[in-house]
Motif scaffolding. Sequence first.
Motif, PDB file in Angstrom:
ATOM      1  N   TYR A 196       0.746  -1.287   0.058  1.00  0.00           N
ATOM      2  CA  TYR A 196       0.065   0.015  -0.135  1.00  0.00           C
ATOM      3  C   TYR A 196       0.849   1.096   0.167  1.00  0.00           C
ATOM      4  O   TYR A 196       0.243   2.417  -0.476  1.00  0.00           O
ATOM      5  N   ALA A 197       2.056   1.163   0.583  1.00  0.00           N
ATOM      6  CA  ALA A 197       3.184   2.293   0.582  1.00  0.00           C
ATOM      7  C   ALA A 197       4.529   1.844   0.600  1.00  0.00           C
ATOM      8  O   ALA A 197       4.649   0.600   0.891  1.00  0.00           O
ATOM      9  N   PHE A 198       5.589   2.583   0.437  1.00  0.00           N
ATOM     10  CA  PHE A 198       6.859   2.275   0.378  1.00  0.00           C
ATOM     11  C   PHE A 198       7.572   3.450   0.736  1.00  0.00           C
ATOM     12  O   PHE A 198       7.235   4.629   0.541  1.00  0.00           O
ATOM     13  N   LEU A 199       8.720   3.099   1.603  1.00  0.00           N
ATOM     14  CA  LEU A 199      10.022   4.340   1.834  1.00  0.00           C
ATOM     15  C   LEU A 199      11.090   3.785   1.679  1.00  0.00           C
ATOM     16  O   LEU A 199      11.510   2.775   2.206  1.00  0.00           O
ATOM     17  N   THR A 200      12.121   4.563   1.032  1.00  0.00           N
ATOM     18  CA  THR A 200      13.407   3.935   0.823  1.00  0.00           C
ATOM     19  C   THR A 200      14.264   5.141   0.751  1.00  0.00           C
ATOM     20  O   THR A 200      13.977   6.372   0.412  1.00  0.00           O
ATOM     21  N   VAL A 201      15.609   5.036   0.694  1.00  0.00           N
ATOM     22  CA  VAL A 201      16.614   6.071   0.471  1.00  0.00           C
ATOM     23  C   VAL A 201      17.689   5.395  -0.348  1.00  0.00           C
ATOM     24  O   VAL A 201      18.309   4.046  -0.010  1.00  0.00           O
ATOM     25  N   LEU A 202      18.129   6.005  -1.469  1.00  0.00           N
ATOM     26  CA  LEU A 202      19.195   5.474  -2.250  1.00  0.00           C
ATOM     27  C   LEU A 202      20.314   6.565  -2.247  1.00  0.00           C
ATOM     28  O   LEU A 202      20.200   7.813  -2.213  1.00  0.00           O
ATOM     29  N   ASN A 203      21.658   6.044  -2.238  1.00  0.00           N
ATOM     30  CA  ASN A 203      22.903   6.975  -2.159  1.00  0.00           C
ATOM     31  C   ASN A 203      23.079   7.278  -3.542  1.00  0.00           C
ATOM     32  O   ASN A 203      23.531   6.439  -4.463  1.00  0.00           O
ATOM     33  N   MET A 204      22.930   8.807  -3.714  1.00  0.00           N
ATOM     34  CA  MET A 204      23.028   9.168  -5.030  1.00  0.00           C
ATOM     35  C   MET A 204      24.558   9.247  -5.547  1.00  0.00           C
ATOM     36  O   MET A 204      24.675   9.346  -6.747  1.00  0.00           O
ATOM     37  N   HIS A 205      25.325   9.257  -4.660  1.00  0.00           N
ATOM     38  CA  HIS A 205      26.792   9.395  -5.023  1.00  0.00           C
ATOM     39  C   HIS A 205      27.230   7.987  -5.246  1.00  0.00           C
ATOM     40  O   HIS A 205      28.014   7.770  -6.312  1.00  0.00           O
ATOM     41  N   GLU A 206      26.967   7.127  -4.547  1.00  0.00           N
ATOM     42  CA  GLU A 206      27.217   5.583  -4.427  1.00  0.00           C
ATOM     43  C   GLU A 206      27.014   5.115  -6.030  1.00  0.00           C
ATOM     44  O   GLU A 206      27.663   4.394  -6.495  1.00  0.00           O
ATOM     45  N   HIS A 207      25.724   5.382  -6.389  1.00  0.00           N
ATOM     46  CA  HIS A 207      24.964   5.033  -7.796  1.00  0.00           C
ATOM     47  C   HIS A 207      25.054   5.920  -8.795  1.00  0.00           C
ATOM     48  O   HIS A 207      24.337   5.515  -9.655  1.00  0.00           O
ATOM     49  N   ASN A 235      -5.831   6.191  -1.020  1.00  0.00           N
ATOM     50  CA  ASN A 235      -6.749   5.962   0.003  1.00  0.00           C
ATOM     51  C   ASN A 235      -6.139   5.411   1.119  1.00  0.00           C
ATOM     52  O   ASN A 235      -6.746   5.179   2.298  1.00  0.00           O
ATOM     53  N   ALA A 236      -4.598   5.582   1.289  1.00  0.00           N
ATOM     54  CA  ALA A 236      -4.000   5.018   2.356  1.00  0.00           C
ATOM     55  C   ALA A 236      -3.888   6.262   3.565  1.00  0.00           C
ATOM     56  O   ALA A 236      -3.477   7.403   2.994  1.00  0.00           O
ATOM     57  N   PRO A 237      -3.973   5.854   4.853  1.00  0.00           N
ATOM     58  CA  PRO A 237      -4.193   7.000   5.680  1.00  0.00           C
ATOM     59  C   PRO A 237      -2.625   7.727   5.973  1.00  0.00           C
ATOM     60  O   PRO A 237      -1.384   6.782   5.880  1.00  0.00           O
ATOM     61  N   SER A 238      -2.381   8.982   6.167  1.00  0.00           N
ATOM     62  CA  SER A 238      -1.103   9.447   6.399  1.00  0.00           C
ATOM     63  C   SER A 238      -0.565   9.063   7.606  1.00  0.00           C
ATOM     64  O   SER A 238       0.835   9.233   7.845  1.00  0.00           O
ATOM     65  N   GLU A 239      -1.371   8.280   8.731  1.00  0.00           N
ATOM     66  CA  GLU A 239      -0.578   7.848   9.787  1.00  0.00           C
ATOM     67  C   GLU A 239       0.255   6.748   9.748  1.00  0.00           C
ATOM     68  O   GLU A 239       0.945   6.312  10.415  1.00  0.00           O
ATOM     69  N   ILE A 240       0.395   6.259   8.360  1.00  0.00           N
ATOM     70  CA  ILE A 240       1.290   5.029   8.272  1.00  0.00           C
ATOM     71  C   ILE A 240       2.732   5.453   7.995  1.00  0.00           C
ATOM     72  O   ILE A 240       3.578   4.868   7.847  1.00  0.00           O
ATOM     73  N   SER A 241       2.908   6.951   7.764  1.00  0.00           N
ATOM     74  CA  SER A 241       3.975   7.717   7.408  1.00  0.00           C
ATOM     75  C   SER A 241       5.001   7.825   8.472  1.00  0.00           C
ATOM     76  O   SER A 241       6.454   7.230   8.213  1.00  0.00           O
ATOM     77  N   PRO A 242       4.732   8.099   9.626  1.00  0.00           N
ATOM     78  CA  PRO A 242       5.656   7.980  10.822  1.00  0.00           C
ATOM     79  C   PRO A 242       6.408   6.926  11.280  1.00  0.00           C
ATOM     80  O   PRO A 242       7.440   7.024  11.121  1.00  0.00           O
ATOM     81  N   PRO A 243       5.795   5.813  11.113  1.00  0.00           N
ATOM     82  CA  PRO A 243       6.639   4.607  11.510  1.00  0.00           C
ATOM     83  C   PRO A 243       7.522   4.221  10.478  1.00  0.00           C
ATOM     84  O   PRO A 243       8.735   3.718  10.725  1.00  0.00           O
ATOM     85  N   MET A 244       7.176   4.378   9.244  1.00  0.00           N
ATOM     86  CA  MET A 244       8.311   4.358   8.143  1.00  0.00           C
ATOM     87  C   MET A 244       9.509   5.085   8.191  1.00  0.00           C
ATOM     88  O   MET A 244      10.782   4.630   8.087  1.00  0.00           O
ATOM     89  N   TYR A 245       9.159   6.369   8.623  1.00  0.00           N
ATOM     90  CA  TYR A 245      10.404   7.238   8.878  1.00  0.00           C
ATOM     91  C   TYR A 245      11.113   7.069  10.063  1.00  0.00           C
ATOM     92  O   TYR A 245      12.475   6.857  10.166  1.00  0.00           O
ATOM     93  N   SER A 246      10.491   6.477  11.027  1.00  0.00           N
ATOM     94  CA  SER A 246      11.286   5.835  12.312  1.00  0.00           C
ATOM     95  C   SER A 246      12.067   4.893  12.135  1.00  0.00           C
ATOM     96  O   SER A 246      13.201   4.633  12.540  1.00  0.00           O
ATOM     97  N   MET A 247      11.583   3.966  11.371  1.00  0.00           N
ATOM     98  CA  MET A 247      12.222   2.837  11.039  1.00  0.00           C
ATOM     99  C   MET A 247      13.234   3.097  10.158  1.00  0.00           C
ATOM    100  O   MET A 247      14.409   2.494  10.427  1.00  0.00           O
ATOM    101  N   LEU A 248      13.130   3.829   9.321  1.00  0.00           N
ATOM    102  CA  LEU A 248      14.335   4.298   8.411  1.00  0.00           C
ATOM    103  C   LEU A 248      15.549   4.795   9.272  1.00  0.00           C
ATOM    104  O   LEU A 248      16.629   4.533   8.798  1.00  0.00           O
ATOM    105  N   ILE A 249      15.258   5.621  10.061  1.00  0.00           N
ATOM    106  CA  ILE A 249      16.348   6.231  10.967  1.00  0.00           C
ATOM    107  C   ILE A 249      17.027   5.108  11.745  1.00  0.00           C
ATOM    108  O   ILE A 249      18.439   4.944  11.333  1.00  0.00           O
ATOM    109  N   ASP A 250      16.390   4.137  12.137  1.00  0.00           N
ATOM    110  CA  ASP A 250      16.978   2.952  12.872  1.00  0.00           C
ATOM    111  C   ASP A 250      17.811   1.949  11.811  1.00  0.00           C
ATOM    112  O   ASP A 250      18.956   1.715  12.170  1.00  0.00           O
TER     113      ASP A 250
END
Length: 288
Positions: free
Chosen positions: A94-105, A151-166
Amino acid sequence: MVKKRVRDPEVLAEAPQVQDEDSGSDTNMDVVDVEFEWFNFKPDIDFHGLKALLRQLLDVDSQLFDLSALTDLILSQPTVGSTVKVDGEDTDAYAFLTVLNMHEHREKGTIKGMIQYVLEKSKGNQSLAAVGNVLSSSAQVGLVLTERLINAPSEISPPMYSMLIDELEAAVEDKEPYEFTHYLILSKTYREIASVLDQEDTPRSKKTKAAKGSSEIFYFHPEDEVLQRYALAYGTYEYTKDEGEGMADSKRAFQEMGIKPQGSMILIEADKFEGAVKAISEYISPQQ
Protein backbone atom coordinates in the motif's frame (compact mmCIF):
# COMPACT_ATOMS: atom_id res chain seq x y z
CA MET A 1 13.28 -14.79 5.42
CA VAL A 2 14.42 -11.15 5.47
CA LYS A 3 13.35 -9.40 8.64
CA LYS A 4 13.31 -5.80 9.71
CA ARG A 5 16.61 -4.79 11.29
CA VAL A 6 14.74 -3.38 14.26
CA ARG A 7 11.11 -3.07 15.35
CA ASP A 8 8.39 -5.63 14.81
CA PRO A 9 5.61 -4.74 12.38
CA GLU A 10 3.34 -2.17 13.95
CA VAL A 11 -0.41 -1.82 13.65
CA LEU A 12 -2.57 1.25 13.28
CA ALA A 13 -5.69 1.13 15.38
CA GLU A 14 -8.09 2.57 12.85
CA ALA A 15 -8.30 2.95 9.09
CA PRO A 16 -10.03 5.75 7.17
CA GLN A 17 -13.79 5.53 6.77
CA VAL A 18 -15.21 4.08 3.59
CA GLN A 19 -18.55 5.13 2.22
CA ASP A 20 -21.27 2.68 1.24
CA GLU A 21 -24.16 4.23 -0.64
CA ASP A 22 -27.47 2.44 -1.12
CA SER A 23 -30.06 3.12 -3.81
CA GLY A 24 -31.98 5.52 -1.59
CA SER A 25 -31.18 9.02 -0.42
CA ASP A 26 -29.63 7.91 2.84
CA THR A 27 -25.91 7.25 3.11
CA ASN A 28 -24.51 4.62 5.45
CA MET A 29 -20.99 5.12 6.78
CA ASP A 30 -19.03 2.05 7.82
CA VAL A 31 -15.73 1.98 9.63
CA VAL A 32 -13.38 -0.74 8.48
CA ASP A 33 -10.58 -1.75 10.84
CA VAL A 34 -7.43 -2.56 8.89
CA GLU A 35 -4.18 -3.89 10.31
CA PHE A 36 -1.21 -2.31 8.54
CA GLU A 37 2.04 -4.25 8.72
CA TRP A 38 5.56 -3.07 7.93
CA PHE A 39 7.95 -5.31 5.98
CA ASN A 40 11.33 -5.24 4.32
CA PHE A 41 11.33 -5.23 0.53
CA LYS A 42 10.84 -8.67 -0.97
CA PRO A 43 12.16 -8.75 -4.58
CA ASP A 44 10.11 -11.73 -5.76
CA ILE A 45 6.87 -10.15 -4.52
CA ASP A 46 7.23 -6.36 -4.55
CA PHE A 47 8.48 -5.55 -8.05
CA HIS A 48 5.18 -4.72 -9.77
CA GLY A 49 3.55 -2.99 -6.80
CA LEU A 50 6.62 -0.87 -6.14
CA LYS A 51 6.96 0.05 -9.80
CA ALA A 52 3.34 1.20 -9.86
CA LEU A 53 3.90 3.38 -6.78
CA LEU A 54 7.01 4.91 -8.37
CA ARG A 55 4.97 5.71 -11.47
CA GLN A 56 2.41 7.42 -9.25
CA LEU A 57 5.09 9.36 -7.37
CA LEU A 58 6.83 10.66 -10.50
CA ASP A 59 3.52 11.35 -12.24
CA VAL A 60 3.77 12.21 -15.96
CA ASP A 61 7.56 12.49 -15.74
CA SER A 62 7.79 8.80 -14.86
CA GLN A 63 8.07 8.32 -18.62
CA LEU A 64 11.54 9.90 -18.45
CA PHE A 65 12.97 7.14 -16.26
CA ASP A 66 13.64 3.43 -16.47
CA LEU A 67 11.24 2.49 -13.70
CA SER A 68 12.14 -1.19 -13.90
CA ALA A 69 15.82 -0.40 -13.24
CA LEU A 70 14.89 2.00 -10.43
CA THR A 71 12.65 -0.65 -8.87
CA ASP A 72 15.41 -3.25 -9.09
CA LEU A 73 17.86 -0.88 -7.41
CA ILE A 74 15.47 -0.30 -4.51
CA LEU A 75 14.84 -4.03 -4.14
CA SER A 76 18.60 -4.71 -4.10
CA GLN A 77 18.82 -3.14 -0.62
CA PRO A 78 16.00 -4.97 1.20
CA THR A 79 16.97 -4.08 4.78
CA VAL A 80 16.84 -0.30 4.28
CA GLY A 81 13.33 1.03 3.84
CA SER A 82 9.88 -0.46 4.27
CA THR A 83 6.72 -1.54 2.56
CA VAL A 84 3.32 -1.30 4.22
CA LYS A 85 0.84 -4.10 3.56
CA VAL A 86 -2.53 -5.31 4.79
CA ASP A 87 -2.95 -8.98 3.88
CA GLY A 88 0.49 -10.32 4.72
CA GLU A 89 4.00 -10.13 3.28
CA ASP A 90 3.16 -11.86 0.00
CA THR A 91 0.79 -9.13 -1.22
CA ASP A 92 1.24 -5.79 -3.00
CA ALA A 93 2.33 -2.82 -0.92
CA TYR A 94 0.00 0.00 0.00
CA ALA A 95 3.02 2.24 0.58
CA PHE A 96 6.81 2.27 0.58
CA LEU A 97 9.73 4.38 1.71
CA THR A 98 13.41 4.00 0.87
CA VAL A 99 16.64 5.95 0.45
CA LEU A 100 19.26 5.56 -2.29
CA ASN A 101 22.84 6.82 -2.19
CA MET A 102 23.05 9.18 -5.17
CA HIS A 103 26.84 9.36 -4.97
CA GLU A 104 27.39 5.61 -4.61
CA HIS A 105 25.09 4.84 -7.57
CA ARG A 106 25.94 7.90 -9.69
CA GLU A 107 27.25 5.79 -12.60
CA LYS A 108 24.09 3.68 -12.81
CA GLY A 109 21.88 4.86 -15.64
CA THR A 110 18.75 5.28 -13.56
CA ILE A 111 20.48 7.42 -10.90
CA LYS A 112 22.52 9.33 -13.46
CA GLY A 113 19.24 10.24 -15.15
CA MET A 114 17.71 11.19 -11.81
CA ILE A 115 20.66 13.47 -10.99
CA GLN A 116 20.39 15.20 -14.38
CA TYR A 117 16.65 15.61 -13.87
CA VAL A 118 17.06 17.14 -10.40
CA LEU A 119 19.82 19.48 -11.58
CA GLU A 120 17.66 20.64 -14.48
CA LYS A 121 14.65 21.27 -12.26
CA SER A 122 16.71 23.21 -9.71
CA LYS A 123 18.09 25.58 -12.36
CA GLY A 124 16.51 28.99 -12.45
CA ASN A 125 14.66 28.40 -9.17
CA GLN A 126 16.35 30.35 -6.39
CA SER A 127 14.56 28.35 -3.70
CA LEU A 128 16.17 25.17 -5.07
CA ALA A 129 19.62 26.59 -5.80
CA ALA A 130 21.19 24.74 -2.86
CA VAL A 131 20.03 21.42 -4.35
CA GLY A 132 22.12 21.94 -7.46
CA ASN A 133 25.11 23.13 -5.43
CA VAL A 134 25.04 20.07 -3.17
CA LEU A 135 24.58 17.57 -5.98
CA SER A 136 27.45 19.15 -7.92
CA SER A 137 29.78 18.66 -4.95
CA SER A 138 31.17 15.52 -3.32
CA ALA A 139 28.32 15.45 -0.80
CA GLN A 140 26.79 12.11 0.11
CA VAL A 141 23.13 12.66 -0.74
CA GLY A 142 20.45 10.16 0.18
CA LEU A 143 17.53 10.23 -2.26
CA VAL A 144 14.36 9.58 -0.28
CA LEU A 145 11.50 8.09 -2.30
CA THR A 146 8.14 7.42 -0.70
CA GLU A 147 4.60 6.97 -1.97
CA ARG A 148 1.33 5.42 -0.87
CA LEU A 149 -1.99 4.56 -2.45
CA ILE A 150 -4.36 7.48 -2.56
CA ASN A 151 -6.69 5.97 0.06
CA ALA A 152 -3.91 4.99 2.48
CA PRO A 153 -3.96 7.08 5.68
CA SER A 154 -1.10 9.50 6.39
CA GLU A 155 -0.67 7.83 9.81
CA ILE A 156 1.35 5.05 8.19
CA SER A 157 4.10 7.52 7.34
CA PRO A 158 5.69 8.24 10.78
CA PRO A 159 6.54 4.57 11.50
CA MET A 160 8.20 4.23 8.09
CA TYR A 161 10.41 7.26 8.72
CA SER A 162 11.23 6.15 12.28
CA MET A 163 12.20 2.67 11.08
CA LEU A 164 14.35 4.24 8.38
CA ILE A 165 16.36 6.16 10.99
CA ASP A 166 17.02 2.94 12.92
CA GLU A 167 17.90 1.00 9.77
CA LEU A 168 20.34 3.65 8.58
CA GLU A 169 22.10 3.62 11.94
CA ALA A 170 22.40 -0.17 11.77
CA ALA A 171 23.61 -0.03 8.16
CA VAL A 172 26.32 2.51 9.03
CA GLU A 173 27.43 0.29 11.91
CA ASP A 174 27.75 -2.53 9.36
CA LYS A 175 29.98 -0.29 7.18
CA GLU A 176 27.36 0.00 4.47
CA PRO A 177 27.26 3.22 2.34
CA TYR A 178 24.47 5.05 4.12
CA GLU A 179 26.37 7.77 5.99
CA PHE A 180 24.80 10.80 4.34
CA THR A 181 25.51 14.51 4.54
CA HIS A 182 22.10 15.44 3.10
CA TYR A 183 18.73 13.90 2.32
CA LEU A 184 16.77 14.88 -0.78
CA ILE A 185 13.07 14.03 -0.61
CA LEU A 186 11.45 13.84 -4.02
CA SER A 187 7.71 14.35 -3.68
CA LYS A 188 4.80 16.15 -5.31
CA THR A 189 2.23 18.83 -4.58
CA TYR A 190 -0.66 20.33 -6.48
CA ARG A 191 -2.46 23.59 -7.17
CA GLU A 192 -6.16 24.04 -7.77
CA ILE A 193 -6.95 25.49 -11.18
CA ALA A 194 -10.09 26.61 -12.95
CA SER A 195 -11.95 23.85 -14.78
CA VAL A 196 -12.22 24.00 -18.56
CA LEU A 197 -15.59 22.25 -18.19
CA ASP A 198 -17.21 25.29 -16.58
CA GLN A 199 -17.60 27.47 -19.65
CA GLU A 200 -20.92 29.18 -18.95
CA ASP A 201 -20.85 32.57 -17.25
CA THR A 202 -22.51 31.34 -14.09
CA PRO A 203 -21.69 32.18 -10.45
CA ARG A 204 -19.86 28.86 -10.21
CA SER A 205 -17.78 29.46 -13.32
CA LYS A 206 -17.01 33.03 -12.21
CA LYS A 207 -15.76 31.66 -8.92
CA THR A 208 -13.48 29.11 -10.56
CA LYS A 209 -12.23 31.58 -13.14
CA ALA A 210 -11.37 34.03 -10.38
CA ALA A 211 -9.27 31.34 -8.76
CA LYS A 212 -7.37 30.54 -11.94
CA GLY A 213 -3.63 30.83 -11.44
CA SER A 214 -3.82 30.52 -7.66
CA SER A 215 -0.38 30.05 -6.13
CA GLU A 216 -1.59 28.17 -3.03
CA ILE A 217 0.18 24.83 -2.66
CA PHE A 218 -1.54 21.68 -1.44
CA TYR A 219 0.22 18.52 -0.33
CA PHE A 220 -0.36 14.91 -1.35
CA HIS A 221 1.88 14.00 1.61
CA PRO A 222 1.02 16.09 4.71
CA GLU A 223 4.38 15.22 6.28
CA ASP A 224 6.11 17.31 3.61
CA GLU A 225 4.91 20.45 5.39
CA VAL A 226 6.82 19.32 8.49
CA LEU A 227 9.94 18.35 6.57
CA GLN A 228 10.08 21.80 4.98
CA ARG A 229 10.58 23.41 8.39
CA TYR A 230 13.92 21.61 8.67
CA ALA A 231 14.97 22.12 5.07
CA LEU A 232 18.09 23.74 3.72
CA ALA A 233 16.09 24.23 0.52
CA TYR A 234 12.68 23.30 -0.81
CA GLY A 235 10.45 24.19 -3.70
CA THR A 236 8.18 22.98 -6.48
CA TYR A 237 8.72 22.63 -10.20
CA GLU A 238 6.70 22.00 -13.33
CA TYR A 239 6.79 18.55 -14.87
CA THR A 240 8.60 18.14 -18.17
CA LYS A 241 5.84 16.09 -19.79
CA ASP A 242 2.59 17.85 -20.62
CA GLU A 243 -0.57 16.24 -19.29
CA GLY A 244 -2.63 17.89 -21.97
CA GLU A 245 -5.66 20.13 -21.64
CA GLY A 246 -8.44 18.53 -19.68
CA MET A 247 -6.24 16.27 -17.54
CA ALA A 248 -6.77 18.54 -14.55
CA ASP A 249 -10.50 18.02 -14.93
CA SER A 250 -10.03 14.26 -14.69
CA LYS A 251 -8.43 14.85 -11.29
CA ARG A 252 -11.19 17.05 -9.90
CA ALA A 253 -11.99 14.53 -7.16
CA PHE A 254 -15.68 15.53 -7.01
CA GLN A 255 -14.99 19.22 -6.43
CA GLU A 256 -15.40 22.35 -8.52
CA MET A 257 -11.73 22.94 -9.18
CA GLY A 258 -9.34 20.88 -11.25
CA ILE A 259 -5.88 20.12 -9.86
CA LYS A 260 -2.45 20.56 -11.41
CA PRO A 261 0.24 18.33 -9.90
CA GLN A 262 3.79 19.62 -9.57
CA GLY A 263 7.05 18.03 -8.55
CA SER A 264 8.54 18.91 -5.18
CA MET A 265 12.02 18.73 -3.65
CA ILE A 266 13.04 19.03 -0.01
CA LEU A 267 16.75 19.10 0.88
CA ILE A 268 17.61 18.46 4.53
CA GLU A 269 21.04 18.36 6.14
CA ALA A 270 21.75 15.01 7.79
CA ASP A 271 22.10 16.44 11.30
CA LYS A 272 18.54 17.79 11.09
CA PHE A 273 16.89 14.75 9.57
CA GLU A 274 16.23 12.87 12.80
CA GLY A 275 14.61 15.95 14.33
CA ALA A 276 12.42 16.27 11.25
CA VAL A 277 11.33 12.63 11.58
CA LYS A 278 10.42 13.14 15.24
CA ALA A 279 8.38 16.19 14.26
CA ILE A 280 6.49 14.10 11.69
CA SER A 281 5.53 11.64 14.44
CA GLU A 282 4.27 14.49 16.60
CA TYR A 283 2.33 16.09 13.75
CA ILE A 284 0.77 12.91 12.36
CA SER A 285 -0.39 10.51 15.04
CA PRO A 286 -2.79 7.57 14.72
CA GLN A 287 -6.41 8.40 15.33
CA GLN A 288 -7.58 7.50 18.81
